[in-house]
Design an enzyme around this catalytic site. Structure first.
Site: not given
Lengths: 365, 365
Positions: B101, B174, B198
């Site tokens: 990511w 992030d 999540k």
């Protein structure tokens, strides 16, 4: 809790069976022992939902999956206002300005035009008459990258009743508020986008139907990955985690549309519902003052009117609310009254509204 | 249907009370007689949900609403990979590459850098060791527009255990896979983004916490409206229709976090859950081969290991599935096994997993 009569302009009413199926899936999806909110988007069970939803959408529209892709993105129609010009505006694009959302789409096109030294052209506008009609005299540019219309104008209660002829120029439409509400030759469009929260599902997902060859041949390649249609077309709308529950609900709503008989049957039912309300407006035109100038431009989705005074309008809305009819206040930018009667609005809600309009007229005429 | 033990990496398990409250709201929201999927986002009932959710998020993080804004957007973290540089990259930005990511975030920064003639700098990377550790020697640029990290690496099972010191440069993170999972000095960050699916809620909404003065002073003004943080900060995340149901679920999850005792208690519980699994890995290191090089970099959210053979890994996953433990397969890009034990993963699921790991070891050592 008894269901209210829901006339919200969006988010809006959904079919009761879809609401119930969603409630069940929120507790348990596909007998997995997890919620639709808790399931991996890479699970075979959700993958099947995504594929079937895309297939159903294209089938309902009579489009071939060889020619068109169906993708689901976040950000609402508002993000599409920007993505369309970011992807396709190279030289010039035509816009018809028929209301607030068309105005916003044009604004974003101008922002993008500035950055790429291109031109966003206002082909026609009904702004001078407060958007009370759909312009008919249209001078399209034969060399435009695309032409953009807003097929239904939620705030002003107007609707394009026919698809304009733009020749060989790709036609783009914001169909947020009348998507899949009637039969239409969808193959005349190169890109259609629709925030789900009116005719398709809950807020949080936008359906985009796009001609694959146009994306392949013309869309810009140097944009951020998420802002390229090609990314989502190539990855079957699974480039990143899609809005799982909203896509599930859209899928169930499409099944409901098919079970209702498809767009022919849905369109007839929508005509009938809208006519019931317009008939009251036309019966008492001094009292229920329809805001749309030309009857042929009247929307079958959002029906707008004024009453003789703002006080009567407030009273109408609050008396209706006592009868469990919600969402009849006009958009805050224009006032007045509005009934949104999308696909899922049941006949009983329209009957209740019409009955109340008759009563209210007799009490306050 | 009995609840499964849900170890999916995201979308992931939610607290059972939140699932049940959502099920109820799907049928009827706020006693209005309409679903949370059918209610206008401009209704006072949903407006209250939005305001309370934003307030709870900042309260839990110990941030002041004078200094920070909390907004909810679609498009996932992937859209933020682009929005961060679009808004804030003028000259140079630093990125630390700790996994897939982070790599994707850096890729988008380079795309934007190209278009604005700026520079995206790779400050450090653990790619040469397959992202099995968090780089410690970091040469930040004192004149960068911002520095970007990925606090938890879902695929590789590593986590920044402390916040790096980047001096006066705005720090962007992030936090998709460890958001609100532990106490942290959030005021060291200028922008935090996290896909909800999540630790916070269902897929379809991204939480963004941003320092208002930074947006006001430094963010670009000439972007498309939806892509400017300023738009959403100024409008309290209601510029356009937000993802109503996903925001509602995030709101309920935040209430659950508060009821559990806030981040101190949540953090302790997460430490305990992770330790139970790492203890098994450390007890049989030749069998359960933890993939993270340095114990101090081990994630408390995503725990990754290999078994002696791919065949044993497949068997582990399928045997676990028979015991109703889902989602233990490693990410398709790396293989192996992975247990994601986010905030909402109950202790009983971890106990069941640990018990199974012991049994599986004895049967196949």
């Amino acid at each position: 809790m008894e269901r209210a009569h829901n006339f919200f302009a969006g988010p809006a009413v959904l079919p009761l069976p879809v609401v119930e199926e969603t409630r069940d899936a929120v507790l348990d999806f596909a007998n997995l022992g997890v919620s639709i909110m808790e399931v991996s988007h890479r699970s075979k069970e959700f993958d099947a939902v995504m594929l079937e939803t895309q297939k159903d959408a294209l089938d309902i529209m009579g489009l071939s999956a060889d020619e068109y892709a169906c993708v689901f993105l976040g950000g609402g129609a508002s993000l599409q206002f920007a993505m369309v010009p970011m992807n396709f505006l190279a030289k010039k694009a035509d816009y018809v300005i028929t209301g607030e959302w068309a105005t916003k789409a044009f604004k974003e096109a101008k922002i993008v035009a500035e950055s790429v030294k291109a031109e966003a052209v206002k082909v026609a506008s009904s702004e001078e008459a407060n958007f009370t009609y759909i312009p008919k005299e249209l001078k399209w540019s034969p060399d435009a990258d695309y032409a953009h219309i807003t097929t239904n104008n939620t705030i002003y209660g107007t609707q394009w009743r026919t698809t304009p002829d733009v020749g060989a120029v790709p036609l783009v439409a914001d169909m947020s508020s009348d998507m899949l509400s009637r039969p239409l030759d969808f193959s005349k469009y190169s890109l259609i986008y629709a925030g789900a929260q009116k005719n398709l599902g809950p807020a949080g997902v936008t359906m985009i139907i796009v001609r694959k060859a146009w994306v392949e041949e013309k869309a810009r390649k140097d944009l951020p990955t998420m802002l390229k249609y090609k990314t989502h077309v190539d990855k079957g709308s699974m480039f990143n985690t899609p809005p799982v529950l909203p896509v599930f609900v859209v899928g169930r709503t499409l099944k409901w549309i098919r079970a209702m008989g498809g767009l022919e049957a849905i369109g007839e039912r929508n005509e009938k519902k809208a006519k019931m309300i317009y008939d009251v407006i036309d019966a008492y035109p001094e009292f229920y003052r329809g805001t749309v100038k030309n009857p042929e431009d009247r929307s079958r989705m959002n029906i707008t009117w004024n009453l003789p005074t703002p006080e009567l309008e407030d009273l109408f809305v609050s008396e209706a609310k006592k009868r469990r009819m919600l969402g009849l206040k006009g958009h805050r930018s224009v006032g007045g009254c509005r009934a949104s009667v999308y696909n899922s609005c049941p006949m009983e809600s329209v009957e209740a509204l019409v009955k109340f309009m008759e009563e209210f007229y007799r009490a306050h005429k």
